[in-house]
Design an enzyme around this catalytic site. Structure first.
Site, PDB file in Angstrom:
ATOM      1  N   GLU A 158      -0.782  -4.662  11.459  1.00  0.00           N
ATOM      2  CA  GLU A 158      -0.006  -4.230  10.302  1.00  0.00           C
ATOM      3  C   GLU A 158       1.469  -4.571  10.515  1.00  0.00           C
ATOM      4  OE1 GLU A 158      -0.524  -0.363   7.686  1.00  0.00           O
ATOM      5  OE2 GLU A 158       0.669   0.083   9.459  1.00  0.00           O
ATOM      6  N   HIS A 177       5.097  -0.105  -0.595  1.00  0.00           N
ATOM      7  CA  HIS A 177       5.842  -0.974   0.323  1.00  0.00           C
ATOM      8  C   HIS A 177       4.837  -1.981   0.858  1.00  0.00           C
ATOM      9  CE1 HIS A 177       3.836   1.907   2.872  1.00  0.00           C
ATOM     10  NE2 HIS A 177       3.827   0.964   3.790  1.00  0.00           N
ATOM     11  N   HIS A 207       3.349  -5.017   3.836  1.00  0.00           N
ATOM     12  CA  HIS A 207       3.258  -5.451   5.232  1.00  0.00           C
ATOM     13  C   HIS A 207       2.815  -6.912   5.272  1.00  0.00           C
ATOM     14  CE1 HIS A 207       3.625  -1.458   7.061  1.00  0.00           C
ATOM     15  NE2 HIS A 207       2.826  -1.004   6.120  1.00  0.00           N
ATOM     16  N   CYS A 212       5.391   5.192   5.196  1.00  0.00           N
ATOM     17  CA  CYS A 212       4.205   4.631   4.538  1.00  0.00           C
ATOM     18  C   CYS A 212       3.736   5.494   3.364  1.00  0.00           C
ATOM     19  CB  CYS A 212       3.067   4.405   5.534  1.00  0.00           C
ATOM     20  SG  CYS A 212       3.200   2.818   6.401  1.00  0.00           S
ATOM     21  N   ASP A 238      -4.741 -10.618  -0.510  1.00  0.00           N
ATOM     22  CA  ASP A 238      -3.419 -11.241  -0.399  1.00  0.00           C
ATOM     23  C   ASP A 238      -2.606 -11.035  -1.683  1.00  0.00           C
ATOM     24  OD1 ASP A 238      -1.402 -12.703   0.864  1.00  0.00           O
ATOM     25  OD2 ASP A 238      -2.057 -14.574  -0.077  1.00  0.00           O
ATOM     26  N   HIS A 239      -1.359 -10.573  -1.501  1.00  0.00           N
ATOM     27  CA  HIS A 239      -0.468 -10.280  -2.628  1.00  0.00           C
ATOM     28  C   HIS A 239      -1.056  -9.240  -3.575  1.00  0.00           C
ATOM     29  CE1 HIS A 239       1.569 -13.721  -0.979  1.00  0.00           C
ATOM     30  NE2 HIS A 239       2.626 -13.432  -1.709  1.00  0.00           N
ATOM     31  N   HIS A 289       0.837  -1.192   0.000  1.00  0.00           N
ATOM     32  CA  HIS A 289       0.000   0.000   0.000  1.00  0.00           C
ATOM     33  C   HIS A 289       0.878   1.250   0.000  1.00  0.00           C
ATOM     34  CE1 HIS A 289      -0.395   1.042   4.592  1.00  0.00           C
ATOM     35  NE2 HIS A 289       0.833   0.786   4.271  1.00  0.00           N
TER      36      HIS A 289
HETATM   37 ZN   LIG Z   1       2.540   0.927   5.418  1.00  0.00          ZN
END
Ligand SMILES: [Zn+2]
Length: 138
Positions: free
Chosen positions: A128, A39, A41, A33, A79-80, A14
């Site tokens: 997260e 990037h 998580h 972020c 997911d992914h 995200h």
């Molecule tokens: Zn983040």
């Protein structure tokens, strides 16, 4: 009343970014972020359902079914994925854990009721990072 929980895992990318702000302000508020090139998580989602044990099974909720529901309706959607661009229910929203967990609730709460009307979604907890998590009670 008994509370039963199921943990599921997903990886997603995200970027926290408010398009109405300058890049500088986004960096000040969102720190790393706000990174332009995304990037990721390793998210952990904990789903808690409440109810009284079914006299026939002794279960508040069949954990296998809970895992299947969470996987089908949440994990497979995120997911992914890139939460900013790949996930229809996050369209137009800031890709924060807070906004994510509210959308997860809207999807999951009715599914839980459908499977066992005597039970209810009690809470969602979304990690997260191992140190940062948000909780939602609907
Ligand atoms: Zn983040």
């Amino acid at each position: 009343m008994v509370f039963v929980s199921r943990r599921e895992h997903f990886n997603a990318a995200h970027r926290l970014y408010n398009p109405q702000w300058s890049d500088q302000k986004n960096e000040e508020v969102f720190g790393r972020c706000a990174n332009v090139n995304w990037h990721g998580h390793n998210f952990e989602l904990i789903v808690t359902v409440k109810g009284n044990p079914d006299p026939d099974t002794g279960f508040v909720f069949d954990m296998k079914k809970m895992g299947d529901l969470v996987k089908e309706f949440i994990i497979e959607k995120v997911d992914h994925k890139n939460l900013n661009v790949d996930v229809p229910f996050m369209e137009g929203k800031l890709a924060s854990c807070e906004n994510l967990i509210i959308e997860f609730w809207k999807i999951l709460a009715p599914k839980i009721k459908e499977v066992r009307p005597d039970s209810a979604l009690h809470s969602l907890k979304l990690y997260e990072t191992p140190n940062n998590f948000v909780e939602y009670f609907g």
